[in-house]
Design a protein around this motif. Sequence first.
Motif, PDB file in Angstrom:
ATOM      1  N   LEU A  34      56.292  35.621  98.359  1.00  0.00           N
ATOM      2  CA  LEU A  34      57.335  34.604  98.431  1.00  0.00           C
ATOM      3  C   LEU A  34      58.498  35.160  99.244  1.00  0.00           C
ATOM      4  O   LEU A  34      58.923  36.296  99.036  1.00  0.00           O
ATOM      5  CB  LEU A  34      57.792  34.216  97.028  1.00  0.00           C
ATOM      6  CG  LEU A  34      56.712  33.562  96.170  1.00  0.00           C
ATOM      7  CD1 LEU A  34      57.208  33.370  94.747  1.00  0.00           C
ATOM      8  CD2 LEU A  34      56.282  32.233  96.752  1.00  0.00           C
ATOM      9  N   GLN A  36      62.357  34.136 101.513  1.00  0.00           N
ATOM     10  CA  GLN A  36      63.460  33.234 101.837  1.00  0.00           C
ATOM     11  C   GLN A  36      63.945  33.600 103.225  1.00  0.00           C
ATOM     12  O   GLN A  36      64.150  34.781 103.520  1.00  0.00           O
ATOM     13  CB  GLN A  36      64.618  33.409 100.862  1.00  0.00           C
ATOM     14  CG  GLN A  36      64.474  32.653  99.600  1.00  0.00           C
ATOM     15  CD  GLN A  36      65.777  32.649  98.810  1.00  0.00           C
ATOM     16  OE1 GLN A  36      66.670  33.457  99.042  1.00  0.00           O
ATOM     17  NE2 GLN A  36      65.881  31.735  97.864  1.00  0.00           N
ATOM     18  N   ARG A  37      64.138  32.591 104.056  1.00  0.00           N
ATOM     19  CA  ARG A  37      64.612  32.845 105.421  1.00  0.00           C
ATOM     20  C   ARG A  37      65.741  31.889 105.755  1.00  0.00           C
ATOM     21  O   ARG A  37      65.653  30.705 105.478  1.00  0.00           O
ATOM     22  CB  ARG A  37      63.487  32.597 106.425  1.00  0.00           C
ATOM     23  CG  ARG A  37      62.301  33.461 106.227  1.00  0.00           C
ATOM     24  CD  ARG A  37      61.242  33.084 107.234  1.00  0.00           C
ATOM     25  NE  ARG A  37      60.075  33.911 107.015  1.00  0.00           N
ATOM     26  CZ  ARG A  37      58.859  33.594 107.377  1.00  0.00           C
ATOM     27  NH1 ARG A  37      58.632  32.463 107.997  1.00  0.00           N
ATOM     28  NH2 ARG A  37      57.850  34.392 107.151  1.00  0.00           N
ATOM     29  N   LYS A  38      66.762  32.430 106.405  1.00  0.00           N
ATOM     30  CA  LYS A  38      67.823  31.575 106.918  1.00  0.00           C
ATOM     31  C   LYS A  38      67.374  31.066 108.268  1.00  0.00           C
ATOM     32  O   LYS A  38      66.721  31.779 109.035  1.00  0.00           O
ATOM     33  CB  LYS A  38      69.127  32.361 107.080  1.00  0.00           C
ATOM     34  CG  LYS A  38      69.765  32.744 105.781  1.00  0.00           C
ATOM     35  CD  LYS A  38      71.066  33.470 106.029  1.00  0.00           C
ATOM     36  CE  LYS A  38      71.665  33.933 104.724  1.00  0.00           C
ATOM     37  NZ  LYS A  38      72.889  34.703 104.939  1.00  0.00           N
ATOM     38  N   VAL A  62      68.269  27.313 104.393  1.00  0.00           N
ATOM     39  CA  VAL A  62      67.381  28.350 103.893  1.00  0.00           C
ATOM     40  C   VAL A  62      66.011  27.756 103.642  1.00  0.00           C
ATOM     41  O   VAL A  62      65.883  26.684 103.040  1.00  0.00           O
ATOM     42  CB  VAL A  62      67.936  28.990 102.597  1.00  0.00           C
ATOM     43  CG1 VAL A  62      66.966  30.008 102.041  1.00  0.00           C
ATOM     44  CG2 VAL A  62      69.282  29.635 102.864  1.00  0.00           C
ATOM     45  N   GLU A  63      65.005  28.446 104.129  1.00  0.00           N
ATOM     46  CA  GLU A  63      63.614  28.036 103.954  1.00  0.00           C
ATOM     47  C   GLU A  63      62.978  29.010 102.966  1.00  0.00           C
ATOM     48  O   GLU A  63      63.057  30.219 103.134  1.00  0.00           O
ATOM     49  CB  GLU A  63      62.938  28.127 105.322  1.00  0.00           C
ATOM     50  CG  GLU A  63      61.531  27.678 105.381  1.00  0.00           C
ATOM     51  CD  GLU A  63      60.988  27.735 106.798  1.00  0.00           C
ATOM     52  OE1 GLU A  63      60.431  26.729 107.240  1.00  0.00           O
ATOM     53  OE2 GLU A  63      61.105  28.783 107.458  1.00  0.00           O
ATOM     54  N   THR A  64      62.370  28.485 101.914  1.00  0.00           N
ATOM     55  CA  THR A  64      61.735  29.305 100.904  1.00  0.00           C
ATOM     56  C   THR A  64      60.264  28.925 100.810  1.00  0.00           C
ATOM     57  O   THR A  64      59.929  27.744 100.853  1.00  0.00           O
ATOM     58  CB  THR A  64      62.410  29.077  99.531  1.00  0.00           C
ATOM     59  OG1 THR A  64      63.785  29.383  99.644  1.00  0.00           O
ATOM     60  CG2 THR A  64      61.792  29.956  98.469  1.00  0.00           C
ATOM     61  N   ASP A  67      54.892  33.450 102.698  1.00  0.00           N
ATOM     62  CA  ASP A  67      54.917  33.892 104.096  1.00  0.00           C
ATOM     63  C   ASP A  67      53.740  33.358 104.919  1.00  0.00           C
ATOM     64  O   ASP A  67      53.935  32.900 106.048  1.00  0.00           O
ATOM     65  CB  ASP A  67      55.005  35.419 104.196  1.00  0.00           C
ATOM     66  CG  ASP A  67      53.906  36.166 103.475  1.00  0.00           C
ATOM     67  OD1 ASP A  67      53.095  35.548 102.735  1.00  0.00           O
ATOM     68  OD2 ASP A  67      53.840  37.403 103.616  1.00  0.00           O
TER      69      ASP A  67
END
Length: 172
Positions: A34, A36-38, A62-64, A67
């Motif tokens: 899992l 999280q990406r800005k 933010v995208e969660t 991967d």
Amino acid sequence: MKLYKDIFTGDEMFSDTYKIKLIDEVIYEIQGRLVQRKEGDIQLAGSNPSQEEADEGTDDSVETGIDIVLNHRLCETFAFGDKKGYTLYLKEYMKKVVDKLAEKSPDQVDVFKSNMNKAVKELLGRFKDLQFFTGESMDVDGMVAICEYRELDGQSVPVFMFFKHGLEEEKY
């Protein structure tokens, strides 16, 4: 780097940047995580963000997610309401894979048939715990990847399963 693509849709399913484990000569298992990406946040190992990129008080998107799903644009599908629906899909899909193997790799047909039955039986036994993902085209006539959360080192980890013979490797 190698990309693994669906032989029917051409959708990118995963790459060799993940640890790949081959099960019974027919299923690739890939452990996801899992994340999280800005939005627009790309950081290279060892780099330091510059002062020019300091927070200007704007809200970041933010995208969660997992991967593998985010990186390869997989789409969760709810096409299988029950075990019977998934079994019907598998029968049709496996027939298409056998036909394709007969053309391109006839020596793999028996490997696929004999080992796939065991693998499918195990998967169907855990059907209620599985999630299903298609490639970016969302074409359920292609491969539907399987995700199962497993307890590893005290954490719940998403493990993806892809049918080896339904993929083609492409060097990138």
